[in-house]
Write a protein that holds these residues in place. Structure first.
Motif, PDB file in Angstrom:
ATOM      1  N   TYR A 236      10.340  17.595-115.379  1.00 20.61           N
ATOM      2  CA  TYR A 236      11.330  18.424-114.697  1.00 20.61           C
ATOM      3  C   TYR A 236      12.424  17.506-114.190  1.00 20.61           C
ATOM      4  O   TYR A 236      12.277  16.291-114.151  1.00 20.61           O
ATOM      5  CB  TYR A 236      10.731  19.285-113.566  1.00 20.61           C
ATOM      6  CG  TYR A 236      10.234  18.538-112.357  1.00 20.61           C
ATOM      7  CD1 TYR A 236      11.057  18.311-111.262  1.00 20.61           C
ATOM      8  CD2 TYR A 236       8.920  18.086-112.285  1.00 20.61           C
ATOM      9  CE1 TYR A 236      10.597  17.638-110.141  1.00 20.61           C
ATOM     10  CE2 TYR A 236       8.449  17.420-111.173  1.00 20.61           C
ATOM     11  CZ  TYR A 236       9.288  17.199-110.103  1.00 20.61           C
ATOM     12  OH  TYR A 236       8.835  16.535-109.000  1.00 20.61           O
ATOM     13  N   VAL A 237      13.547  18.090-113.819  1.00 18.47           N
ATOM     14  CA  VAL A 237      14.688  17.334-113.318  1.00 18.47           C
ATOM     15  C   VAL A 237      14.981  17.818-111.907  1.00 18.47           C
ATOM     16  O   VAL A 237      15.116  19.009-111.656  1.00 18.47           O
ATOM     17  CB  VAL A 237      15.928  17.515-114.211  1.00 18.47           C
ATOM     18  CG1 VAL A 237      17.120  16.762-113.640  1.00 18.47           C
ATOM     19  CG2 VAL A 237      15.634  17.057-115.632  1.00 18.47           C
ATOM     20  N   LYS A 238      15.064  16.862-110.984  1.00 16.38           N
ATOM     21  CA  LYS A 238      15.339  17.178-109.584  1.00 16.38           C
ATOM     22  C   LYS A 238      16.780  16.771-109.278  1.00 16.38           C
ATOM     23  O   LYS A 238      17.159  15.615-109.458  1.00 16.38           O
ATOM     24  CB  LYS A 238      14.364  16.427-108.676  1.00 16.38           C
ATOM     25  CG  LYS A 238      14.543  16.732-107.220  1.00 16.38           C
ATOM     26  CD  LYS A 238      13.511  16.008-106.389  1.00 16.38           C
ATOM     27  CE  LYS A 238      13.693  16.330-104.913  1.00 16.38           C
ATOM     28  NZ  LYS A 238      12.778  15.552-104.093  1.00 16.38           N
ATOM     29  N   GLN A 239      17.559  17.737-108.801  1.00 17.30           N
ATOM     30  CA  GLN A 239      18.947  17.464-108.456  1.00 17.30           C
ATOM     31  C   GLN A 239      19.063  17.155-106.973  1.00 17.30           C
ATOM     32  O   GLN A 239      18.542  17.891-106.142  1.00 17.30           O
ATOM     33  CB  GLN A 239      19.813  18.680-108.755  1.00 17.30           C
ATOM     34  CG  GLN A 239      19.875  19.035-110.212  1.00 17.30           C
ATOM     35  CD  GLN A 239      20.819  20.177-110.431  1.00 17.30           C
ATOM     36  OE1 GLN A 239      22.016  20.024-110.235  1.00 17.30           O
ATOM     37  NE2 GLN A 239      20.286  21.322-110.810  1.00 17.30           N
TER      38      GLN A 239
ATOM     39  N   ASN B  34      21.847  11.712-106.521  1.00 17.75           N
ATOM     40  CA  ASN B  34      21.137  11.317-107.737  1.00 17.75           C
ATOM     41  C   ASN B  34      20.566  12.506-108.491  1.00 17.75           C
ATOM     42  O   ASN B  34      20.403  13.587-107.934  1.00 17.75           O
ATOM     43  CB  ASN B  34      19.964  10.387-107.389  1.00 17.75           C
ATOM     44  CG  ASN B  34      20.408   9.107-106.735  1.00 17.75           C
ATOM     45  OD1 ASN B  34      21.357   8.485-107.174  1.00 17.75           O
ATOM     46  ND2 ASN B  34      19.733   8.721-105.678  1.00 17.75           N
ATOM     47  N   ILE B  35      20.227  12.217-109.723  1.00 14.69           N
ATOM     48  CA  ILE B  35      19.448  13.137-110.542  1.00 14.69           C
ATOM     49  C   ILE B  35      18.173  12.389-110.878  1.00 14.69           C
ATOM     50  O   ILE B  35      18.215  11.244-111.346  1.00 14.69           O
ATOM     51  CB  ILE B  35      20.213  13.513-111.816  1.00 14.69           C
ATOM     52  CG1 ILE B  35      21.438  14.323-111.436  1.00 14.69           C
ATOM     53  CG2 ILE B  35      19.316  14.284-112.777  1.00 14.69           C
ATOM     54  CD1 ILE B  35      22.407  14.521-112.531  1.00 14.69           C
ATOM     55  N   ARG B  36      17.038  13.003-110.616  1.00 13.89           N
ATOM     56  CA  ARG B  36      15.745  12.368-110.879  1.00 13.89           C
ATOM     57  C   ARG B  36      15.102  13.048-112.069  1.00 13.89           C
ATOM     58  O   ARG B  36      14.788  14.235-112.019  1.00 13.89           O
ATOM     59  CB  ARG B  36      14.844  12.469-109.656  1.00 13.89           C
ATOM     60  CG  ARG B  36      15.387  11.699-108.472  1.00 13.89           C
ATOM     61  CD  ARG B  36      14.474  11.786-107.264  1.00 13.89           C
ATOM     62  NE  ARG B  36      15.043  11.073-106.153  1.00 13.89           N
ATOM     63  CZ  ARG B  36      14.952   9.753-105.971  1.00 13.89           C
ATOM     64  NH1 ARG B  36      14.267   9.030-106.820  1.00 13.89           N
ATOM     65  NH2 ARG B  36      15.527   9.178-104.938  1.00 13.89           N
ATOM     66  N   ILE B  37      14.913  12.272-113.119  1.00 14.34           N
ATOM     67  CA  ILE B  37      14.252  12.775-114.317  1.00 14.34           C
ATOM     68  C   ILE B  37      12.784  12.411-114.179  1.00 14.34           C
ATOM     69  O   ILE B  37      12.406  11.242-114.273  1.00 14.34           O
ATOM     70  CB  ILE B  37      14.866  12.151-115.592  1.00 14.34           C
ATOM     71  CG1 ILE B  37      16.353  12.497-115.670  1.00 14.34           C
ATOM     72  CG2 ILE B  37      14.115  12.621-116.823  1.00 14.34           C
ATOM     73  CD1 ILE B  37      17.113  11.741-116.743  1.00 14.34           C
ATOM     74  N   MET B  38      11.968  13.421-113.907  1.00 16.29           N
ATOM     75  CA  MET B  38      10.543  13.206-113.665  1.00 16.29           C
ATOM     76  C   MET B  38       9.803  13.169-115.004  1.00 16.29           C
ATOM     77  O   MET B  38      10.015  14.020-115.864  1.00 16.29           O
ATOM     78  CB  MET B  38       9.982  14.311-112.770  1.00 16.29           C
ATOM     79  CG  MET B  38      10.761  14.491-111.461  1.00 16.29           C
ATOM     80  SD  MET B  38      10.999  12.992-110.484  1.00 16.29           S
ATOM     81  CE  MET B  38       9.354  12.743-109.889  1.00 16.29           C
ATOM     82  N   LEU B  39       8.936  12.175-115.156  1.00 12.25           N
ATOM     83  CA  LEU B  39       8.217  11.961-116.402  1.00 12.25           C
ATOM     84  C   LEU B  39       6.758  12.359-116.251  1.00 12.25           C
ATOM     85  O   LEU B  39       6.196  12.289-115.166  1.00 12.25           O
ATOM     86  CB  LEU B  39       8.311  10.483-116.808  1.00 12.25           C
ATOM     87  CG  LEU B  39       9.742   9.917-116.905  1.00 12.25           C
ATOM     88  CD1 LEU B  39       9.694   8.409-117.072  1.00 12.25           C
ATOM     89  CD2 LEU B  39      10.490  10.568-118.044  1.00 12.25           C
ATOM     90  N   ALA B  40       6.136  12.750-117.374  1.00 15.10           N
ATOM     91  CA  ALA B  40       4.725  13.132-117.353  1.00 15.10           C
ATOM     92  C   ALA B  40       4.111  12.853-118.726  1.00 15.10           C
ATOM     93  O   ALA B  40       4.813  12.543-119.693  1.00 15.10           O
ATOM     94  CB  ALA B  40       4.566  14.605-116.990  1.00 15.10           C
TER      95      ALA B  40
ATOM     96  N   SER C 158      21.684  12.518-122.397  1.00 10.10           N
ATOM     97  CA  SER C 158      21.700  13.915-122.845  1.00 10.10           C
ATOM     98  C   SER C 158      20.947  14.812-121.862  1.00 10.10           C
ATOM     99  O   SER C 158      21.312  15.965-121.663  1.00 10.10           O
ATOM    100  CB  SER C 158      21.120  14.046-124.255  1.00 10.10           C
ATOM    101  OG  SER C 158      19.735  13.795-124.254  1.00 10.10           O
ATOM    102  N   ILE C 159      19.909  14.279-121.232  1.00  8.91           N
ATOM    103  CA  ILE C 159      19.171  15.046-120.211  1.00  8.91           C
ATOM    104  C   ILE C 159      20.022  15.164-118.947  1.00  8.91           C
ATOM    105  O   ILE C 159      20.203  16.253-118.403  1.00  8.91           O
ATOM    106  CB  ILE C 159      17.823  14.373-119.879  1.00  8.91           C
ATOM    107  CG1 ILE C 159      16.899  14.427-121.097  1.00  8.91           C
ATOM    108  CG2 ILE C 159      17.174  15.032-118.672  1.00  8.91           C
ATOM    109  CD1 ILE C 159      15.696  13.497-121.006  1.00  8.91           C
TER     110      ILE C 159
END
Length: 155
Positions: free
Chosen positions: A11-14, A18-24, A91-92
């Motif tokens: 998911y992406v947290k705005q 910052n923008i946080r691109i959460m990885l799993a 791109s994300i």
């Protein structure tokens, strides 16, 4: 040879800055010498992109990838050397960099406070321009009672 097979955000947290691109698991896989390694959230779990500079801020974070029992640690700085990694991240993040965050209630209170302060300052300037000492003194009292003077407002 290191290459990116898949990079999708969990998911992406705005945030404001910052923008946080959460990885799993299963969302981020890489190829290393023909073997496929999957991301495991052992250490680093996100990619942080600064909204203003559009740069990745957590380059020193370590991401862990696993194939069977074999684990490998790769810093985000190392991944930045792979052009396709940057392409995937941008791109994300691009979708979120262009979106304006809605003004929250807390921020709207700050905006209203600042607008009222600026309006009072304009009225003081107007009183000075018209030599209206009574209005000037009344507005100065109002400013002292309702607005705190900070270093930021003096700039």
């Amino acid at each position: 040879m290191l290459s990116i097979k898949t990079l999708k955000p969990f998911y992406v947290k705005q945030e404001t800055r910052n923008i946080r691109i959460m990885l799993a698991y299963q969302y981020f896989t890489i190829h290393i010498d023909g073997d496929v390694y999957q991301f495991v959230p052992v250490e680093g779990r996100e990619i942080v992109v600064n909204r203003k500079t559009k740069r990745i801020e957590n380059e020193k974070d370590i991401l862990v990838f696993q194939k069977g029992k074999h684990m490998i640690q790769i810093s985000i700085a190392e991944l930045l050397d792979i052009p396709e990694f940057l392409t995937h991240v941008h791109s994300i993040a691009h979708r979120y960099l262009t979106k304006q965050l809605p003004v929250t209630l807390e921020k709207s209170g700050d905006v209203i406070y600042e607008l009222e302060r600026q309006n009072a300052m304009r009225l003081i300037d107007q009183a000075i321009d018209h030599n209206d000492k009574e209005a000037f003194l009344e507005l100065c009292d109002y400013m002292n009672e309702n607005f705190t003077v900070s270093h930021e407002t003096q700039k």
